[in-house]
Motif scaffolding. Structure first.
Motif, PDB file in Angstrom:
ATOM      1  N   ARG A   1      20.964  63.809  71.444  1.00  0.00           N
ATOM      2  CA  ARG A   1      21.024  64.957  70.406  1.00  0.00           C
ATOM      3  C   ARG A   1      21.889  64.657  69.231  1.00  0.00           C
ATOM      4  O   ARG A   1      21.852  65.050  67.989  1.00  0.00           O
ATOM      5  N   CYS A   2      23.194  64.167  69.347  1.00  0.00           N
ATOM      6  CA  CYS A   2      24.232  63.552  68.459  1.00  0.00           C
ATOM      7  C   CYS A   2      23.525  62.745  67.335  1.00  0.00           C
ATOM      8  O   CYS A   2      23.712  63.074  66.125  1.00  0.00           O
TER       9      CYS A   2
ATOM     10  N   ARG B   1      20.645  72.650  64.989  1.00  0.00           N
ATOM     11  CA  ARG B   1      21.799  72.216  65.830  1.00  0.00           C
ATOM     12  C   ARG B   1      21.766  73.562  67.077  1.00  0.00           C
ATOM     13  O   ARG B   1      21.922  73.122  68.320  1.00  0.00           O
ATOM     14  N   SER B   2      21.636  74.671  66.566  1.00  0.00           N
ATOM     15  CA  SER B   2      21.701  75.776  67.590  1.00  0.00           C
ATOM     16  C   SER B   2      20.365  75.634  68.543  1.00  0.00           C
ATOM     17  O   SER B   2      20.501  75.963  69.935  1.00  0.00           O
TER      18      SER B   2
ATOM     19  N   LEU C   1      20.990  64.843  65.291  1.00  0.00           N
ATOM     20  CA  LEU C   1      21.682  65.274  64.326  1.00  0.00           C
ATOM     21  C   LEU C   1      21.943  64.704  63.252  1.00  0.00           C
ATOM     22  O   LEU C   1      22.241  64.766  61.894  1.00  0.00           O
ATOM     23  N   TYR C   2      22.821  63.277  63.534  1.00  0.00           N
ATOM     24  CA  TYR C   2      23.463  62.667  62.542  1.00  0.00           C
ATOM     25  C   TYR C   2      22.167  61.891  61.469  1.00  0.00           C
ATOM     26  O   TYR C   2      22.361  61.914  60.217  1.00  0.00           O
TER      27      TYR C   2
ATOM     28  N   PHE D   1      20.097  73.083  58.879  1.00  0.00           N
ATOM     29  CA  PHE D   1      20.977  71.990  59.858  1.00  0.00           C
ATOM     30  C   PHE D   1      21.564  72.976  61.131  1.00  0.00           C
ATOM     31  O   PHE D   1      21.336  72.653  62.230  1.00  0.00           O
ATOM     32  N   LEU D   2      22.167  73.968  60.982  1.00  0.00           N
ATOM     33  CA  LEU D   2      22.893  74.831  61.953  1.00  0.00           C
ATOM     34  C   LEU D   2      21.719  75.283  62.755  1.00  0.00           C
ATOM     35  O   LEU D   2      22.002  75.559  64.045  1.00  0.00           O
TER      36      LEU D   2
ATOM     37  N   ASP E   1      20.897  64.613  59.123  1.00  0.00           N
ATOM     38  CA  ASP E   1      21.947  64.640  57.785  1.00  0.00           C
ATOM     39  C   ASP E   1      21.933  63.580  57.042  1.00  0.00           C
ATOM     40  O   ASP E   1      21.549  63.640  55.778  1.00  0.00           O
TER      41      ASP E   1
ATOM     42  N   ASP F   1      21.433  73.058  71.102  1.00  0.00           N
ATOM     43  CA  ASP F   1      22.464  73.399  71.843  1.00  0.00           C
ATOM     44  C   ASP F   1      22.247  74.377  73.073  1.00  0.00           C
ATOM     45  O   ASP F   1      21.399  75.309  72.984  1.00  0.00           O
TER      46      ASP F   1
END
Length: 165
Positions: free
Chosen positions: A51-52, A73-74, A55-56, A69-70, A59, A77
């Motif tokens: 997941r990291c 990410r939510s 997300l990278y 993006f948030l 972006d 998570d």
């Protein structure tokens, strides 16, 4: 942008289109040459997405930022999962990896994660990948297919995934 070689979970992209693309690619390679193909499958594909890294990529490669993006990410998570078999449910467990394949957003995030698979691997249908090669003789084809396999092996290692052997 998602590359045109992906045929899963996208509007107007189907298994049939993936097969037609594969067949047309083979037809275009036929000029009295030897042709070879290697088919790959990524093990536990949806469940093994880092997941990291995802997300990278969202972006850096897609420019997704701010509230979108948030939101993504939510979504990723604090996920939980459980198994259901014959109407019997297991207990919930924390899920720290993967894209939640059973959701509507999960498969799109997965194909986004695969957007940078080496170009010598095409077409792609979700986690099913193909390398095609043509050459004057079997040795040349083998060399090209080995190169594609090596490129994919490096990508898979970097992305912390595995090929289903």
């Amino acid at each position: 942008m998602l590359v045109s070689s992906q045929f899963a979970y996208l509007s107007n992209r189907s298994t049939t289109q993936a097969l037609i693309t594969l067949i047309e690619s083979i037809k275009n390679l036929i000029n009295g040459e030897t042709i070879g193909a290697v088919f790959f499958d990524i093990s536990d594909a949806f469940g093994s997405v880092n997941r990291c890294r995802l997300l990278y990529k969202l972006d850096k490669d897609f420019g997704i930022c701010g509230k979108l993006f948030l939101h993504i990410r939510s979504f990723l998570d604090h996920r939980q999962a459980r198994l259901k078999m014959n109407n019997i449910f297991c207990q919930w467990i924390d899920s720290d990896i993967g894209t939640s394949a059973g959701t509507q957003l999960g498969p799109l995030l997965f194909v986004t994660y695969l957007h940078d698979v080496p170009r010598c691997i095409s077409p792609k249908f979700a986690d099913d990948l193909v390398a095609l090669a043509a050459g004057a003789n079997p040795e040349e084809v083998e060399k090209k297919l080995q190169f594609a396999s090596d490129q994919l092996a490096r990508w898979v290692k970097r992305e912390e995934m595995q090929i289903n052997v």
